[in-house]
Design an enzyme around this catalytic site. Sequence first.
Site, PDB file in Angstrom:
ATOM      1  N   LYS A 222       0.802  -1.217   0.000  1.00  0.00           N
ATOM      2  CA  LYS A 222       0.000   0.000   0.000  1.00  0.00           C
ATOM      3  C   LYS A 222       0.844   1.281   0.000  1.00  0.00           C
ATOM      4  O   LYS A 222       2.045   1.265   0.277  1.00  0.00           O
ATOM      5  CB  LYS A 222      -0.951  -0.010   1.202  1.00  0.00           C
ATOM      6  CG  LYS A 222      -2.206  -0.852   0.904  1.00  0.00           C
ATOM      7  CD  LYS A 222      -3.219  -0.779   2.011  1.00  0.00           C
ATOM      8  CE  LYS A 222      -4.533  -1.442   1.551  1.00  0.00           C
ATOM      9  NZ  LYS A 222      -5.460  -1.627   2.658  1.00  0.00           N
ATOM     10  N   ARG A 256      -4.400  -9.889   4.588  1.00  0.00           N
ATOM     11  CA  ARG A 256      -4.827  -9.814   3.190  1.00  0.00           C
ATOM     12  C   ARG A 256      -3.611  -9.407   2.365  1.00  0.00           C
ATOM     13  O   ARG A 256      -3.062  -8.318   2.562  1.00  0.00           O
ATOM     14  CB  ARG A 256      -5.953  -8.793   3.057  1.00  0.00           C
ATOM     15  CG  ARG A 256      -6.516  -8.670   1.659  1.00  0.00           C
ATOM     16  CD  ARG A 256      -7.703  -7.722   1.636  1.00  0.00           C
ATOM     17  NE  ARG A 256      -8.255  -7.565   0.301  1.00  0.00           N
ATOM     18  CZ  ARG A 256      -7.791  -6.690  -0.583  1.00  0.00           C
ATOM     19  NH1 ARG A 256      -6.790  -5.892  -0.258  1.00  0.00           N
ATOM     20  NH2 ARG A 256      -8.328  -6.613  -1.790  1.00  0.00           N
TER      21      ARG A 256
END
Lengths: 287, 164
Positions: A222, A256
């Site tokens: 991210k 995740r």
Amino acid sequence: MTLKLGRHSFADDATLMMAIVNRTPDSFYDQGATWAEDAAFARVAAVVEQGAEIVDIGGIKAAPGQEISAAEEKERVVDLVARVRSSYPSLVISVDTWRAEVGAAVCAAGADLLNDAWGGADPELVDVAAEHGAAIICTHTGGVTPRTRPFRIEYDDVVAAAIDDTVRYAERALAAGVARESIVIDPAHDFGKNTFHSLEVTRRLGEMVDTGWPVLVSLSNKDFVGETLDLPVGERLVGTLAATAVCALAGARIYRVHEVVETRQVVDMVWTIAGRRPPQRAIRGLA
Amino acid sequence: MKIALVPGVPALLPSYSSIEDPVADLRKACLAAVTDLGPRVRVVTGQDPGLRVARHLVAEAGAEESADEPTGILVVGNGSAKRTSKAPGDFDERAEVFDDDLRRALLEPLPTALSAIDARLAEEMWADVEGIRTLGELLTPADTAEVAYDAAPYGVQYWVISWR
């Protein structure tokens, strides 16, 4: 707490790898590599081989982009869910969607878990989960509209806000009839958060774990990792794994991820350091 | 009186357990041998961790440690820890001969030889023979040995032997 994800149950000390499977032409990390259904199915096969317990199938990229109708979203994911269900009966199938209509369709096709990355934008999603005996992931987004980027969002205390919102969402799911052991909370790094917010959530993840609800973290590649290290997508694995280690030490249960093997190693190592998992095979000095 | 020999392997202790048991076969053999000793077991061992291993095995077998009217005697000890280049004590070419001699004395059995184990050589071989030496007083040449385990999987010679 024991986790019940649809058809599947996991012991209260188990950690789970949730592999990202994008049925999208434009997600940030893979840029459409698994857009074709066969490619997405091949990705499922690959991550199962790598040991993922969960696949998280998504039909819409998180970032802003072309509007995708519910009909189009279902077209992208429902058949894939059905195909994965019949090929991998013991795999947990999660679908990344905020829409109740899509949730109902994928649950009917065999999904076990609804990953609502947008924090309850569609209030009926919890009813769908309850009706189908599915699990739900309750995320914190700071109340933003789905598929928007954060812009000058401020919190008095981002962790308190994340806890308040996700626990409220979890209790709403519980009240709607979702089983207690089928509710997971997720602070949702980078969703409604700048990099400083995501770093603080990482640093104080233990406070979320202390709520007693099982915690999922979605850190993989991210922007908060990219901005922290000034690295583009594609060069963020090491930073992702460092953040993963911090979250594992705090007690996050589900990860995740894009990279299953590397994350599993980090989580197993940290979980073992924390004394929650024995070594795989220790004989050095003990023979 | 039943008598059994097991090695004082720390990997047998619950505090050192792994997901995949590196000493699964040895553990099975030890438990069977200790169970066979009956409900009251006298333990003969040197220092830790042999004593802890013995107590764990006795508890696992559902027996209790007792020096009064024991139903069986558990002796803890093992051969050389210098059997291979990966062994804890590194390879020593004398180790195999040392263990062969010890094995013969245990199996025959040869009580006199057991009582007379060369303490200095045993120390050099990283062998745990303090308990085994006591076998010289416990066994008679008429006893018969039954071997449940005889291997050096990690470069340390282990035996699980029962006498009657």
